[in-house]
Design a protein around this motif. Sequence first.
Motif, PDB file in Angstrom:
ATOM      1  N   GLY B 249       3.911  46.400  -8.852  1.00 30.59           N
ATOM      2  CA  GLY B 249       4.129  47.697  -8.229  1.00 30.59           C
ATOM      3  C   GLY B 249       3.296  47.910  -6.989  1.00 30.59           C
ATOM      4  N   PRO B 250       3.662  48.938  -6.231  1.00 25.46           N
ATOM      5  CA  PRO B 250       2.889  49.273  -5.042  1.00 25.46           C
ATOM      6  C   PRO B 250       1.558  49.898  -5.447  1.00 25.46           C
ATOM      7  N   LYS B 251       0.546  49.732  -4.597  1.00 26.72           N
ATOM      8  CA  LYS B 251      -0.768  50.283  -4.906  1.00 26.72           C
ATOM      9  C   LYS B 251      -1.363  50.856  -3.629  1.00 26.72           C
ATOM     10  N   LEU B 252      -2.024  51.974  -3.781  1.00 28.34           N
ATOM     11  CA  LEU B 252      -2.720  52.552  -2.629  1.00 28.34           C
ATOM     12  C   LEU B 252      -4.113  51.949  -2.544  1.00 28.34           C
ATOM     13  N   PHE B 253      -4.446  51.428  -1.360  1.00 25.27           N
ATOM     14  CA  PHE B 253      -5.788  50.886  -1.119  1.00 25.27           C
ATOM     15  C   PHE B 253      -6.522  51.832  -0.177  1.00 25.27           C
ATOM     16  N   CYS B 254      -7.760  52.154  -0.525  1.00 23.98           N
ATOM     17  CA  CYS B 254      -8.568  52.975   0.372  1.00 23.98           C
ATOM     18  C   CYS B 254      -9.491  52.046   1.147  1.00 23.98           C
ATOM     19  N   ILE B 255      -9.490  52.160   2.445  1.00 24.44           N
ATOM     20  CA  ILE B 255     -10.379  51.339   3.269  1.00 24.44           C
ATOM     21  C   ILE B 255     -11.409  52.268   3.890  1.00 24.44           C
ATOM     22  N   SER B 256     -12.687  51.919   3.714  1.00 24.75           N
ATOM     23  CA  SER B 256     -13.711  52.784   4.278  1.00 24.75           C
ATOM     24  C   SER B 256     -14.928  51.950   4.640  1.00 24.75           C
ATOM     25  N   GLY B 257     -15.905  52.566   5.188  1.00 22.13           N
ATOM     26  CA  GLY B 257     -17.125  51.871   5.580  1.00 22.13           C
ATOM     27  C   GLY B 257     -17.101  51.565   7.067  1.00 22.13           C
ATOM     28  N   ALA B 293     -18.887  43.638   0.972  1.00 19.38           N
ATOM     29  CA  ALA B 293     -17.981  44.733   0.665  1.00 19.38           C
ATOM     30  C   ALA B 293     -18.148  45.149  -0.785  1.00 19.38           C
ATOM     31  N   ILE B 294     -17.763  46.373  -1.022  1.00 19.61           N
ATOM     32  CA  ILE B 294     -17.642  46.866  -2.397  1.00 19.61           C
ATOM     33  C   ILE B 294     -16.141  46.860  -2.668  1.00 19.61           C
ATOM     34  N   PRO B 295     -15.679  46.001  -3.545  1.00 18.13           N
ATOM     35  CA  PRO B 295     -14.229  45.766  -3.586  1.00 18.13           C
ATOM     36  C   PRO B 295     -13.402  46.823  -4.311  1.00 18.13           C
ATOM     37  N   GLY B 296     -13.980  47.695  -5.092  1.00 20.73           N
ATOM     38  CA  GLY B 296     -13.073  48.590  -5.825  1.00 20.73           C
ATOM     39  C   GLY B 296     -13.726  49.864  -6.291  1.00 20.73           C
ATOM     40  N   GLY B 297     -14.414  50.555  -5.415  1.00 19.88           N
ATOM     41  CA  GLY B 297     -15.228  51.674  -5.886  1.00 19.88           C
ATOM     42  C   GLY B 297     -16.563  51.105  -6.295  1.00 19.88           C
ATOM     43  N   VAL B 298     -17.647  51.860  -6.123  1.00 18.21           N
ATOM     44  CA  VAL B 298     -18.979  51.268  -6.256  1.00 18.21           C
ATOM     45  C   VAL B 298     -19.248  50.693  -7.634  1.00 18.21           C
ATOM     46  N   SER B 299     -18.578  51.195  -8.660  1.00 15.90           N
ATOM     47  CA  SER B 299     -18.926  50.707  -9.987  1.00 15.90           C
ATOM     48  C   SER B 299     -18.386  49.301 -10.259  1.00 15.90           C
ATOM     49  N   MET B 300     -17.569  48.775  -9.345  1.00 11.77           N
ATOM     50  CA  MET B 300     -17.016  47.460  -9.627  1.00 11.77           C
ATOM     51  C   MET B 300     -17.941  46.346  -9.173  1.00 11.77           C
ATOM     52  N   GLY B 301     -18.927  46.636  -8.346  1.00 14.59           N
ATOM     53  CA  GLY B 301     -19.861  45.610  -7.915  1.00 14.59           C
ATOM     54  C   GLY B 301     -19.864  45.441  -6.404  1.00 14.59           C
ATOM     55  N   VAL B 302     -20.634  44.462  -5.948  1.00 12.82           N
ATOM     56  CA  VAL B 302     -20.779  44.198  -4.515  1.00 12.82           C
ATOM     57  C   VAL B 302     -20.522  42.720  -4.290  1.00 12.82           C
ATOM     58  N   ALA B 328      -9.386  50.346  -6.383  1.00 18.24           N
ATOM     59  CA  ALA B 328      -8.919  49.638  -5.187  1.00 18.24           C
ATOM     60  C   ALA B 328      -9.380  50.354  -3.918  1.00 18.24           C
ATOM     61  N   ALA B 329     -10.594  50.824  -3.938  1.00 18.49           N
ATOM     62  CA  ALA B 329     -11.169  51.464  -2.763  1.00 18.49           C
ATOM     63  C   ALA B 329     -12.216  50.507  -2.206  1.00 18.49           C
ATOM     64  N   VAL B 330     -11.893  49.879  -1.077  1.00 16.41           N
ATOM     65  CA  VAL B 330     -12.758  48.829  -0.544  1.00 16.41           C
ATOM     66  C   VAL B 330     -13.620  49.400   0.570  1.00 16.41           C
ATOM     67  N   THR B 331     -14.933  49.221   0.408  1.00  9.84           N
ATOM     68  CA  THR B 331     -15.871  49.687   1.424  1.00  9.84           C
ATOM     69  C   THR B 331     -16.534  48.467   2.056  1.00  9.84           C
ATOM     70  N   TYR B 332     -16.406  48.359   3.368  1.00  6.55           N
ATOM     71  CA  TYR B 332     -17.013  47.211   4.053  1.00  6.55           C
ATOM     72  C   TYR B 332     -18.303  47.670   4.703  1.00  6.55           C
TER      73      TYR B 332
END
Lengths: 574, 444
Positions: B249-257, B293-302, B328-332
């Motif tokens: 399925g489609p997924k929304l990705f948040c890109i930030s940082g 990067a933080i690949p999926g919200g901060v609780s997923m790791g670095v 699926a919120a990726v922070t670079y």
Amino acid sequence: MATVYVSYTPKNDEKQPEGLIQATIGKETVALLPVEIGNEKLNCIQAAQKVGTQIPHYCWHPALTVVASCRMCLVEVGERKPDGAVVMQPRVVPGCQTPVKDGTVIVTTTAKVHGAQQQTLEGILLNHPLDCPVCDKAGECMLQDYTYGYGRATSRMIEQKNTPANKPNLGPNVSLFTDRCIMCSRCVRFTREVAGTAELQIINRGNHAEINVFPGEALDNKLASNVVDLCPVGALCSNDFLYKHRVWNLKTVDSVCPDCSTGCSIHLDGNKNIVYRLRPRDNPKAQGHFMCDEGRLGYGYVNSKDRILKPTRLGKAILWKDATKDIRETFELAAKKDGSTVAMMVSPWMTSEEALLLAKWARTLSRDVRLALGPVPTVGKDDHYPKDRRGNDLNSAPKFTIRAEKCPNKKGVSEVLKQFQLRLHTFEDLLSWVDAGQLQAVYLAAGYPPRGQGWITTEQADKFKKVQTVVVHDLATSPVSDIATWVLPAAAFAEKEGTFVNHAGLAQAVRWGVTPSGDCRTDGQVFLDLLQRRGLAHVGTLRKELAKEVRYFAPLAEGELGEYGIHLETPQGA
Amino acid sequence: MADFEPVLLRRILKNASPSLEAYRGDGGYKALEKALNTMTPQQVTQAVIDSKLRGRGGAGFPTGVKWTFLPKGHPGPIYLCINADESEPCTFNNRILMDQDPHQVIEGIILSSYAIGATTAYYYVRYEYGDATRATQKAIDECYAAGLLGKNIAGKQGFNLDIFVHRGAGAYICGEETGLIESLEGKRAWPRIKPPFPAVEGAFRKPTIVNNVETMACITHIVERGADWFRSIGVPPDPNNPRDNGSTGPKLFCISGHVNKPGVVELPMGLTVRDLLEKHGGGIWEGKKAKGAIPGGVSMGVIPDTEFDMRLDFNGPAKYGCLGLGTAAVTYFDQDTSIVDVLYNICRFFEHESCGQCTPCREGTGWMHKIVDRIRKGQGRYDDLKILEEVGDQIGITPGTTICGLADGAGWPVKLAVRKFRSEFESYIKNGKKTHSLTLVGAH
């Protein structure tokens, strides 16, 4: 039928039990001890208890809901298949939240479990002030015990600790040392689930969470001080006991609370003839786990200096041997003329054995001597808990009841008197005999704790002026002791031994924790002297005599009542 | 992938009006019509199971399977809770759906309620989402006026549904499903012990399903276009692993940082962290290089930039030691960023948000925060790294020491940061290096 397997830890002084099963868990070999639990619904803590294995725990309490939040009772759990293979769950689980079933394996001895326990304790101690030298709980603190048993020897934390402000006088009887709190939330659940008044709550979040009362409220209900016993650490302290005594110097006896007919089982803690505190003792037959503040704090008169401490005749101190001799001769003389002019009152504070001895003395004087039960203090109605937030009764089954009948042994004394006399006469009967001038000599075995208005009013006492000889056997002076010929000091509940029978017919043993103050003697001893029986009042012998002579007490023939007491009647609902 | 056409963001990308009229003009509520007229509730559930839709809230549990945990033949009421307490830092995919296309979500809610037999749905919105709350409430009002909510919805006799919007009071823990339920009941949001799971005994002690906003939006499209269409997008399940549910399925990705083009993009899962940065995020800002990067919200790791080949699907992050895909919120972050500062901010967040129920999390988050703060100030010890790793490893439901997953999320970034950027921590400790002044944002 279900069998549970609990890991076995060898103890130094114990022979290895039979039936151990070896199992491999991870890389470790563990000895499992099978235990039959029948159809009981138990959690891992209770099941392990059956074989004497302690699983440390803070938040779990048998009378409260399970929250599984302290994470102290983490154990490894698995299942032993019928073919003998043991399959373990991959992660540790809280023992309090995990029910056992047939084949459950509980392992407390592996490195994984020790690691989890150590980590939990390290976490709890991070923000704990370690002020044991000034803490009331030191010596009976579960945090001390578990740290010694399961924790690390040193702290790795070098950061500043959180230092939330203490809350003295959280309620009239309880203070909170906020920084010692380990957030087990037992106290909060108690006020919500047992008292029902729900004064306590948790404020803030994370490691800044604190126990507190709602704004403008106080922790003020009749069961409030139970949170002090529930608190596994020294966070909640009783204002009454605070800084009074180190607990390791206290001597503890198991006894019964005398302040209402519920007859809560208690621990009585005293030292050097001073009673320091009463604590509830778990007794599923009597009250459960708790006691009310009225009973808990009602012992003060025992230590009081205002008690009657010497036998007196017309206000002058005399020796016991003269007192008993003179009283006996006076009563014998009166009874010889006319037995029906002699009356004796037995208060519901007397033990059943004391009631027996006094009644027997009455019968040796004459079969016409009249026996009456003393005034039975009653306050309001039976008080059931839990209540709702506004203090109204709920319709649910009560978890705790404070009885309106504020004396410990009305039932026991009444049953003894009924054995010796067809009708049970009340204090009103006695007053009417006095009023009618029918009495020449009256023995009032009172022993009432000095409270409120006292057990007898001045008007009632004045009537006794018509009686030639009045003996008052009591703890404190009263209007009637002022007009009595002889005033004898009585012993308080904490100073004597015997049997109290509660509202439901449960016979429980009262034991002495301190010796009688001053020149006091136990009431039983005085009655023995009046009966001219030799020796000391020995409760075991007297209880057997009671069982033999009073039909109601027949189940006590063994003389011992055990930890929880013996039912003399079929309990309601059984 | 170039030919992928956005579905969830279709109307948002063309700046369509969020009104009911406009939504209907774009084919809205066709799925509802289709379901009510041609499908039984069981068929809707089956379609969701067949689609392999996995929950979009973070844990990735198969939605259709979750629905089947409801007790069969329950007299009701059964509740549906929509988890719009989107509090994971750097995550804003639910927000854009609620702000700009609320009817898409509401249609999903009505369809889900039809499938599971719920007559009441609670829409739990985090306090900070004022605009989203108002947009959602307006859409719900429109639906009531149009007969799409209330009694006998869209003319279907006996199908009733009420949606209540409930605003949270600003706590991360309310996003945990049982914490949400407690909060909804008016209590302190302390996650419940399980079992019983909410599907058996949830809100007000009745069977309750808790689903994410984006999951609801997906339901709309699954019913409209069919499970096969949904399954054709993304990564199919591994045929050799029966327990793998794939990432369809489609997924929304948040890109930030530190990127040139932050925002939400809709993509099939399975692309790499590098592709997301370069093709959709416009690369690192100011021409700098990425550090990690933080690949999926901060609780997923670095992760460091050497691991940017990580695939963003439900299985990819775990191969690099991360907890999962998360939101699926990726922070670079760029090469000049201090990882100690990043970690300090993460620890500060979790210390503040730990609910305080379980000892390991309550005390562990606070301790990690204090230690990282000390390292940041140039007073670290080598022992601290050992403690950080140990605490990070030992708190959470993965080792079994807590009730809910917040502690896993608090421990994971700490242990991964220490392991993957160890040299930087050591240089802080060795040189007594102090961080340059850090401006902290947020209301803590």
